[in-house]
Structures are given as C-alpha cells and as structure tokens.
Design an enzyme around this catalytic site. Structure first.
Site, mmCIF file in Angstrom:
data_model
loop_
_atom_site.group_PDB
_atom_site.id
_atom_site.type_symbol
_atom_site.label_atom_id
_atom_site.label_comp_id
_atom_site.label_asym_id
_atom_site.label_seq_id
_atom_site.Cartn_x
_atom_site.Cartn_y
_atom_site.Cartn_z
ATOM 1 N N CYS A 98 12.375 -5.774 -7.742
ATOM 2 C CA CYS A 98 11.127 -5.267 -8.322
ATOM 3 C C CYS A 98 10.491 -4.234 -7.383
ATOM 4 O O CYS A 98 10.039 -3.172 -7.830
ATOM 5 C CB CYS A 98 10.134 -6.400 -8.562
ATOM 6 S SG CYS A 98 10.678 -7.640 -9.744
ATOM 7 N N CYS B 102 9.766 -10.257 -5.357
ATOM 8 C CA CYS B 102 11.063 -9.848 -5.912
ATOM 9 C C CYS B 102 11.539 -8.537 -5.278
ATOM 10 O O CYS B 102 10.930 -7.487 -5.488
ATOM 11 C CB CYS B 102 10.912 -9.704 -7.430
ATOM 12 S SG CYS B 102 12.285 -8.907 -8.258
#
Length: 148
Positions: A74, A71
């Site tokens: 993230c 991600c």
C-alpha cells in the site's frame, strides 16, 4: 454528456455538493461554499461518512484505494496512485480509504486484501482490482472500466 449538463461534485475539503456544468471541469472550478479548488491532483483521504457522501452524491466516477498504513505494498503504491490522480482528474475523483479507520465499511465492501482499487459510477461499484499497480497501469485500468 453535453458540455453544459450539470454535474454534482463533492468538495474534498468541506463536503459540500457543488453543481457545475461538465465543461467547467477544465476550468479548475472552486467550491461554492469554501472557495477552495475542487480538484488538486492529489487523492482525497476520506472517512466512512465522506466516502458514502462522495460515492452517493458525485456524478463523477470515483476511484477508491482501500489501504492500511502497516501495508508495505500500500505504501509503495501511494505515490503511483497520486501520479494517477494528476492524470485522471478532473474527470475521475481519486480517494483513499484507510481500512484500519473504517473496518465496518471495509467489511461491508468485502475488502479481502489490500491494496484494492474499486471504481464507482452512479453510486455503484463497477470494477475492482486487488494488488499494487504502477501509475500507468492504474490509469489504463480505470479508463478501460469507465462508463462510455
């Protein structure tokens, strides 16, 4: 909370639940078993068992970053979450949970998007915020939702 009120704090290194007075948080306490620092100013990476123990046994609020290595947002938020840990510890434990390594826990927690921050107190979730945030916003959001 009285400064001498005993708190239970789970060691991020060995998982031992330590009992210490609230005023000891400011004195950089060590674990009674492994003798390593209970707070390092860095988020703790947990597996499912460590997550359940930390949420269930700690008297401190716990701020969880649900994330995954693939991600992009993230990964972008990771240094911001680390900076927030330096500001919020030792009064809040910051932890990271890789949703790829704990898919059943992520499903049980109803994590629908990542990154997602969840704040726990007394073993229960008290606030949730999806999406990447900067360090100042993480700190502000966490403090706004902490029990008084």
């Amino acid at each position: 909370m009285d400064a001498t009120t005993p708190l239970h704090v789970v060691c991020p290194h060995c998982g031992t639940t330590n009992r210490l007075a609230a005023d000891a948080l400011a004195r950089a306490p060590d674990c009674g078993r492994c003798h390593r620092a209970l707070f390092t100013g860095v988020p703790v990476a947990l597996d499912e068992a460590g997550f359940r123990k930390t949420i269930g046994k700690s008297d401190l609020p716990v701020l969880v970053d649900f994330w995954a290595p693939w991600c992009g947002p993230c990964r972008a938020m990771a240094p911001q979450f680390e900076a927030a840990a330096r500001e919020l510890e030792p009064h809040v434990r910051l932890v990271k949970l890789n949703t790829e390594e704990a898919p059943s826990l992520s499903a049980a927690m109803n994590i629908r998007s990542i990154p997602t921050l969840a704040l726990f107190a007394g073993g229960r979730e008290i606030a949730r915020q999806p999406g990447a945030m900067g360090a100042a916003d993480i700190v502000r959001w966490a403090r706004a939702h902490l029990p008084r």
